[in-house]
Enzyme design. Structure first.
Site, PDB file in Angstrom:
ATOM      1  CE  LYS A 139       5.450   3.156   1.188  1.00  0.00           C
ATOM      2  NZ  LYS A 139       6.446   2.268   0.584  1.00  0.00           N
ATOM      3  N   PRO A 149       0.856  -1.194   0.000  1.00  0.00           N
ATOM      4  CG  PRO A 149      -0.503  -1.447   1.868  1.00  0.00           C
ATOM      5  CD  PRO A 149       0.753  -1.957   1.228  1.00  0.00           C
TER       6      PRO A 149
END
Ligand SMILES: [Zn+2]
Length: 255
Positions: free
Chosen positions: A47, A2
């Site tokens: 992140k 991601p």
């Protein structure tokens, strides 16, 4: 993995549904202390995702390649099996489940897990000067590896590494020293411009120019896109060999 924009959307969804609410159950045992505490804030940082609770305690999660947070109504069927859940927070009307996150820990100081990170690529205002300064001190051997270096700038993942380099016709294998500050600034701003729209539109619905398009034509020149592992972690770099040039070869040994 991601990228920062995915974490931002996750944080926004969690914020809408659980901020200000009291945890009615928390599992596994390692996070059971969250039970009875109110969620004060949900903050993305690069992140990393930080949930701050009353009483000065925070839940730090890092998704790496595999993790994701889901929200369900009580009793709703989960999209992933329960054994993959690494954290479960229940509230009166919603259940937040994190699957397969390799990092999930309670911390006293919410800043500590993210203190090493460079400025977040998605934050307003974006501290580009600090990013350039950190980049110049970095020992990343190439532009491709530099863009993934979270200590320089947090939030860029492999997709936007490839896309930003393609947009500026730069080779992922170019040594950092060959790029002047002006073009380095433009590189980070390009990554940011590509990522910002995704704060509202999920990544899956977007089209990428090179990422995931090995063998298909470059949108600019039609040359087939190539793919090659790069760096110590062998991250896959997608690139157009005509627009961006061939990867540098190791120099031949001299006799
Ligand atoms: Zn091309």
């Amino acid at each position: 993995m991601p990228e920062g924009d995915t974490i931002w959307r996750t944080a926004a969804a969690l914020r809408r549904r659980i901020e200000g609410k009291v945890v009615s159950d928390a599992r596994p045992a390692a996070i059971a202390r969250l039970k009875g505490r109110r969620v004060e804030a949900v903050e993305p940082n690069g992140k990393h995702l930080l949930m701050r609770f009353e009483g000065g305690i925070a839940l730090h999660s890092h998704m790496r390649m595999t993790g994701s947070w889901h929200l369900y109504r009580p009793g709703e069927r989960w999209r992933l099996p329960e054994w993959r859940a690494t954290a479960l927070l229940s509230f009166d009307d919603v259940v937040a489940v994190c699957f397969a996150a390799p990092v999930m820990e309670l911390v006293r100081d919410a800043r500590a897990p993210v203190a090493h990170l460079g400025p977040d690529i998605l934050v307003d205002p974006f501290d580009l000067d600090a990013v350039i300064e950190r980049a110049r001190r970095s020992d990343a051997p190439s532009l491709g590896e530099l863009l993934l270096e979270q200590r320089v700038c947090a939030g860029i993942g492999n997709i936007y590494k490839c896309e930003a380099l393609w947009a500026l016709k730069l080779s992922a294998w170019m040594p950092l020293a060959e790029l002047d500050d002006e073009r380095l600034r433009r590189l980070y701003l390009t990554a940011r411009d590509l990522m910002r729209p995704n704060l509202v539109t999920p990544i899956a619905r977007q089209r990428h120019a090179v990422h995931g398009r090995s063998g298909r034509p470059c949108p600019r020149c039609g040359t087939p896109i190539r793919i090659r592992a790069q760096g110590q972690q062998a991250r896959l770099t997608y690139f157009c060999p005509r627009c961006q040039g061939e990867p540098a070869r190791k120099p031949l040994p001299t006799r």
